[in-house]
Design a protein around this motif. Structure first.
Motif, mmCIF file in Angstrom:
data_model
loop_
_atom_site.group_PDB
_atom_site.id
_atom_site.type_symbol
_atom_site.label_atom_id
_atom_site.label_comp_id
_atom_site.label_asym_id
_atom_site.label_seq_id
_atom_site.Cartn_x
_atom_site.Cartn_y
_atom_site.Cartn_z
ATOM 1 N N ARG A 98 -7.666 -9.111 -0.813
ATOM 2 C CA ARG A 98 -7.508 -8.165 -2.107
ATOM 3 C C ARG A 98 -7.396 -8.977 -3.325
ATOM 4 N NH1 ARG A 98 -7.321 -5.465 1.875
ATOM 5 N NH2 ARG A 98 -6.731 -3.009 1.302
ATOM 6 N N LEU B 11 0.781 -5.398 2.409
ATOM 7 C CA LEU B 11 -0.310 -5.859 3.087
ATOM 8 C C LEU B 11 0.420 -7.631 3.014
ATOM 9 C CD1 LEU B 11 -2.568 -4.131 0.837
ATOM 10 C CD2 LEU B 11 -2.462 -3.301 3.043
ATOM 11 N N ASP C 62 1.026 -1.309 -0.093
ATOM 12 C CA ASP C 62 -0.078 0.306 0.385
ATOM 13 C C ASP C 62 0.955 0.926 0.341
ATOM 14 O OD1 ASP C 62 -1.693 2.563 0.109
ATOM 15 O OD2 ASP C 62 -2.226 1.341 2.474
#
Length: 222
Positions: free
Chosen positions: A52, A24, A17
């Protein structure tokens, strides 16, 4: 930002990020013969761990080497396939720069990885973010003869550990292989400064083993 590198024996993937300056999720497996088998499952695991999807990725970062031909191509081809399928930018970063960044030193040092054939890929650094000159490939003994000043510097990388008789400053507490998390952080820093990163093309420092045979004759139909 999804980062990956297969230019060293490590198959390394990280999801970073950039806005929050945090990793992450990351995966790291060392197997010099299974880059093609391990990379995509590693990407799946990292994305799953981070919660994600691939469609959430906004940028791709890939290590461009130098590294052995086959392993290096796996990471680059995968990054370019993702970029083409998703319409994402893909940023190249020198693999040695990623290892140097992970070393975190603020003094002159060396990074050397195993190039096989009793050679190393290497580069000298003023600090963790600043490379001095271009990467090179040499036999350790020839490197020591041509650049005796570097052999006593602190040294990171598997090549330095493999040839301790030449790299007297080799340190086991410094990274031996690439870290995609470090590669992503370095890329994010450079992009934030407005720097232009490398194209996703392999950084080859020597010719491939495969060559056209001598006296090769082309046969064409009449």
């Amino acid at each position: 930002m999804l980062a990956l590198d297969t230019a060293t024996p490590a198959v390394t993937v990280a999801l970073h990020d950039a806005d929050g300056d945090r990793t992450l999720a990351a995966g790291h497996q060392v197997d010099a013969r299974r880059h093609g088998e391990l990379l995509l499952p590693s990407v799946d695991r990292v994305l799953s761990e981070a919660g994600r999807k691939l469609t959430d990725v906004t940028d791709l970062v890939v290590g461009v080497g130098p590294g052995p031909y086959t392993g290096l191509r796996v990471g680059l081809a995968t990054a370019e396939a993702f970029a083409a399928a998703l319409g994402l930018p893909v940023h190249g970063v020198c693999t040695l720069d990623g290892i140097a960044y992970a070393a975190g030193l603020d003094e002159p040092f060396l990074v050397a990885t195993d190039a096989r054939r009793r050679e190393v890929y290497w580069a000298r650094y003023a600090d963790a973010r600043t490379r001095v000159g271009e990467p090179a490939v040499d036999r350790p003994a020839e490197l020591a003869e041509a650049h005796p000043e570097v052999t006593g510097l602190p040294a990171a990388g598997a090549g330095a550990l493999l040839y301790r008789d030449v790299f007297h400053g080799a340190r086991e507490d410094l990274p031996a292989d690439q870290s995609a998390a470090a590669l992503a952080r370095l890329a994010a820093e450079r992009l934030a400064r407005g720097e232009e990163l490398l194209p996703p093309r392999p950084l080859y420092l020597r010719r491939p083993d495969a060559k056209v045979p001598a006296n090769y004759k082309v046969v064409t139909p009449r």
